[in-house]
Design a protein around this motif. Structure first.
Motif, PDB file in Angstrom:
ATOM      1  N   UNK A  69       0.833  -1.203   0.000  1.00  0.00           N
ATOM      2  CA  UNK A  69       0.000   0.000   0.000  1.00  0.00           C
ATOM      3  C   UNK A  69       0.867   1.252   0.000  1.00  0.00           C
ATOM      4  N   UNK A  70       0.459   2.252  -0.773  1.00  0.00           N
ATOM      5  CA  UNK A  70       0.988   3.600  -0.573  1.00  0.00           C
ATOM      6  C   UNK A  70       0.288   4.130   0.677  1.00  0.00           C
ATOM      7  N   UNK A  71       1.063   4.586   1.653  1.00  0.00           N
ATOM      8  CA  UNK A  71       0.520   4.890   2.970  1.00  0.00           C
ATOM      9  C   UNK A  71       0.264   6.379   3.163  1.00  0.00           C
ATOM     10  N   UNK A  72      -0.966   6.705   3.597  1.00  0.00           N
ATOM     11  CA  UNK A  72      -1.311   8.078   3.935  1.00  0.00           C
ATOM     12  C   UNK A  72      -1.772   8.216   5.384  1.00  0.00           C
ATOM     13  N   UNK A  73      -1.655   7.137   6.175  1.00  0.00           N
ATOM     14  CA  UNK A  73      -1.837   7.248   7.622  1.00  0.00           C
ATOM     15  C   UNK A  73      -0.609   7.933   8.224  1.00  0.00           C
ATOM     16  N   UNK A  74       0.576   7.539   7.735  1.00  0.00           N
ATOM     17  CA  UNK A  74       1.812   8.183   8.188  1.00  0.00           C
ATOM     18  C   UNK A  74       1.998   8.143   9.687  1.00  0.00           C
ATOM     19  N   UNK A  75       1.698   6.972  10.292  1.00  0.00           N
ATOM     20  CA  UNK A  75       1.827   6.891  11.747  1.00  0.00           C
ATOM     21  C   UNK A  75       0.935   7.894  12.447  1.00  0.00           C
ATOM     22  N   UNK A  76      -0.319   8.028  11.960  1.00  0.00           N
ATOM     23  CA  UNK A  76      -1.258   9.033  12.482  1.00  0.00           C
ATOM     24  C   UNK A  76      -0.663  10.445  12.395  1.00  0.00           C
ATOM     25  N   UNK A  77       0.121  10.676  11.354  1.00  0.00           N
ATOM     26  CA  UNK A  77       0.680  12.002  11.127  1.00  0.00           C
ATOM     27  C   UNK A  77       2.049  12.228  11.736  1.00  0.00           C
ATOM     28  N   UNK A  78       2.650  11.192  12.328  1.00  0.00           N
ATOM     29  CA  UNK A  78       3.933  11.357  13.022  1.00  0.00           C
ATOM     30  C   UNK A  78       5.141  11.254  12.101  1.00  0.00           C
ATOM     31  N   UNK A  79       4.956  10.742  10.872  1.00  0.00           N
ATOM     32  CA  UNK A  79       6.097  10.337  10.045  1.00  0.00           C
ATOM     33  C   UNK A  79       6.269  11.254   8.844  1.00  0.00           C
ATOM     34  N   UNK A  80       6.715  12.463   9.062  1.00  0.00           N
ATOM     35  CA  UNK A  80       6.951  13.409   7.979  1.00  0.00           C
ATOM     36  C   UNK A  80       8.063  12.933   7.055  1.00  0.00           C
ATOM     37  N   UNK A  81       8.980  12.085   7.547  1.00  0.00           N
ATOM     38  CA  UNK A  81      10.073  11.559   6.726  1.00  0.00           C
ATOM     39  C   UNK A  81       9.758  10.183   6.152  1.00  0.00           C
ATOM     40  N   UNK A  82       8.578   9.653   6.425  1.00  0.00           N
ATOM     41  CA  UNK A  82       8.228   8.318   5.971  1.00  0.00           C
ATOM     42  C   UNK A  82       8.631   7.264   6.988  1.00  0.00           C
ATOM     43  N   UNK A  83       8.325   6.021   6.644  1.00  0.00           N
ATOM     44  CA  UNK A  83       8.601   4.902   7.540  1.00  0.00           C
ATOM     45  C   UNK A  83      10.078   4.517   7.508  1.00  0.00           C
ATOM     46  N   UNK A  84      10.602   4.180   8.690  1.00  0.00           N
ATOM     47  CA  UNK A  84      11.942   3.601   8.817  1.00  0.00           C
ATOM     48  C   UNK A  84      12.997   4.403   8.076  1.00  0.00           C
ATOM     49  N   UNK A  85      12.974   5.718   8.243  1.00  0.00           N
ATOM     50  CA  UNK A  85      13.999   6.545   7.623  1.00  0.00           C
ATOM     51  C   UNK A  85      15.365   6.059   8.105  1.00  0.00           C
ATOM     52  N   UNK A  86      16.321   5.835   7.208  1.00  0.00           N
ATOM     53  CA  UNK A  86      17.589   5.202   7.599  1.00  0.00           C
ATOM     54  C   UNK A  86      18.325   5.922   8.717  1.00  0.00           C
ATOM     55  N   UNK A  87      18.390   7.250   8.663  1.00  0.00           N
ATOM     56  CA  UNK A  87      19.110   7.989   9.696  1.00  0.00           C
ATOM     57  C   UNK A  87      18.396   7.907  11.038  1.00  0.00           C
ATOM     58  N   UNK A  88      17.079   8.035  11.019  1.00  0.00           N
ATOM     59  CA  UNK A  88      16.307   7.961  12.259  1.00  0.00           C
ATOM     60  C   UNK A  88      16.430   6.558  12.861  1.00  0.00           C
ATOM     61  N   UNK A  89      16.285   5.536  12.007  1.00  0.00           N
ATOM     62  CA  UNK A  89      16.394   4.154  12.492  1.00  0.00           C
ATOM     63  C   UNK A  89      17.773   3.878  13.070  1.00  0.00           C
ATOM     64  N   UNK A  90      18.806   4.413  12.436  1.00  0.00           N
ATOM     65  CA  UNK A  90      20.165   4.192  12.922  1.00  0.00           C
ATOM     66  C   UNK A  90      20.368   4.839  14.288  1.00  0.00           C
ATOM     67  N   UNK A  91      19.831   6.051  14.475  1.00  0.00           N
ATOM     68  CA  UNK A  91      19.982   6.736  15.760  1.00  0.00           C
ATOM     69  C   UNK A  91      19.234   5.974  16.871  1.00  0.00           C
ATOM     70  N   UNK A  92      18.068   5.431  16.538  1.00  0.00           N
ATOM     71  CA  UNK A  92      17.316   4.658  17.525  1.00  0.00           C
ATOM     72  C   UNK A  92      18.095   3.403  17.916  1.00  0.00           C
TER      73      UNK A  92
END
Length: 464
Positions: A69-92
């Motif tokens: 699916x092309x997603x427009x829930x976006x984590x209820x609006x939390x994911x301005x960078x999309x899912x599993x952004x590499x830099x964000x995931x790496x920092x986590x």
């Protein structure tokens, strides 16, 4: 009383969705034995069953049956960078290896707070919470303590979380009566105003102003502008509250770091007294914050409160400024600050709205797609209003009674299900939010899904 949506029987759209998602149906059957209604968030409740998602990346996600699916829930609006952004995931991942919870102060919370103060115009001081609901609850408590007044002014249809002060007048109980479990005495201290009704607002402030501690609103309108607010109305509210010593609270849980880097207050050029944040703030992990005027925020400071001869406001929260949330939040805000991610999301959303309206115009459908910034809303004209068209629709010409989807309306649910059948997942408003990860391929796929979905709804008699 809340109406239960009627069953969607004898529908080829529902049949196609059920045939495509047996794994989600099985998961829902189990979930109904564990969770009330089979869901863990009201928005996820949909008949015949919600999707069960297995993974997500960028602007896409995959359910347990392998459907994409092309997603427009976006984590209820939390994911301005999309899912599993590499830099964000790496920092986590980096932080998880160091520890998930220190029960103590830590350097990441300092960097997180510094970024919030730098980016949000009204943020003289910051207090982190676990969620947007907690943030609005704290903002209200601060306002009452700062003013010594009992009442709260809200706008009908605006959502500020699920705590007792906010649990009515959003999708029902617009007369201000409490929903189940909410005390009548608490509800009687909430004053509800109609959005964009300037004269009505001033009259309410004239009547109740000396008792009102705070006015709170979604600054672009309820449900991220599904019922948009006129900027002049927001400016009027700022002027009138300032004159009366009422604190103005911008609920930027959705709009923060999305409408602009500094939120809707930056875009509008209006400085509220307090602002509530969540969603994008924590980069897709749990986290919220209250920010605002130093003199108000210092009510949480034991030394400053004592120096002023007042009792401080107590505030705990096991996961306040949790290191994992701080890592994700810092990474996300730094990316937004140093790239054109927000502008790209805005541009894609504009293309999407234009393309969807072109589909409606081509098919001669008396609906419209509208919105601003990274959002889109599909007006399905549930009451059959005359003169509606995708090229001439003006949402400011209608009130919340017209723009909010009435309970029991089948066309929005069928539209969402049909979009899922064709590979796109939209919110039940119906509408959604766009991320910086959406690109040309997602645009083409979504417009084709919308085109096919409109045909299916017309075949079922939902479009006339």
């Amino acid at each position: 009383m809340s109406a239960i949506p009627p069953p969607l029987s004898n529908s080829p759209i529902v049949a196609a969705f059920v045939a495509r998602t047996p794994g989600s149906a099985a998961a829902y059957a189990k979930a109904r034995e564990i969770f009330p209604g089979g869901v863990t968030h009201d928005t996820r409740y949909v008949r015949p069953h919600p999707l069960a998602i297995a993974r997500a990346a960028g602007a896409r996600k995959w359910d347990v049956d392998g459907n994409e699916y092309v997603d427009y829930f976006g984590g209820h609006g939390a994911l301005i960078l999309g899912h599993a952004h590499p830099e964000v995931a790496a920092r986590i991942a980096e932080q998880a290896a160091k520890g998930t919870h220190y029960g103590a102060s830590h350097p990441l919370e300092l960097r997180w707070g510094e970024l919030v103060r730098e980016l949000v115009p009204s943020a003289e001081m910051v207090r982190f919470t676990n969620s947007g609901t907690e943030a609005t609850l704290m903002a209200l408590r601060l306002a009452r303590a700062a003013t010594g007044r009992p009442k709260l002014l809200r706008l009908r249809g605006h959502f500020h979380g699920w705590h007792d002060h906010m649990a009515f007048g959003v999708t029902n109980h617009f007369d201000g009566t409490p929903t189940p479990g909410v005390l009548e005495g608490l509800a009687s201290n909430v004053v509800l105003a109609d959005p964009n009704d300037a004269a009505g607002l001033v009259a309410l402030l004239e009547e109740h102003g000396p008792e009102i501690a705070a006015a709170i609103l979604e600054p672009t309108g309820s449900t991220y502008g599904q019922v948009p607010l006129r900027p002049d109305f927001v400016r009027l509210l700022r002027e009138e509250t300032a004159k009366r010593g009422i604190l103005l609270i911008f609920d930027e849980v959705v709009t923060g770091f999305r409408v602009a880097l500094g939120g809707a207050q930056q875009a509008l050029g209006i400085r509220p007294d307090l602002t509530t944040l969540a969603k994008i703030l924590a980069g897709g992990l749990p986290g919220g914050a209250v920010v605002g005027r130093r003199d108000v925020m210092e009510l949480l400071d034991p030394e400053r409160a004592a120096a002023r001869g007042i009792e401080k406001i107590p505030h705990q929260g096991t996961f306040n400024a949790n290191p994992l949330s701080a890592a994700a939040g810092v990474a996300t805000l730094e990316i937004l600050k140093s790239t054109d991610a927000i502008a790209r999301a805005h541009a894609h959303a504009a293309q999407l709205r234009e393309g969807m309206n072109a589909v409606l115009a081509e098919a001669g459908v008396p609906w419209a797609v509208y919105g601003t910034h990274t959002g889109f809303h599909v007006f399905t004209n549930p009451r059959g209003l005359p003169g509606i068209g995708p090229r001439s629709f003006d949402p400011f010409a209608f009130g919340y009674e017209d723009l909010k989807v009435p309970r029991g309306a089948q066309a929005p649910t069928k539209l969402a299900l049909a979009m899922r059948v064709h590979g796109a997942d939209i919110m039940p408003w119906p509408g959604g939010t766009v991320s910086a990860a959406h690109g040309p391929a997602e645009l083409d796929r979504t417009l084709e899904a919308f085109r096919r979905s409109v045909r299916m709804l017309r075949d079922e008699g939902e479009i006339r």
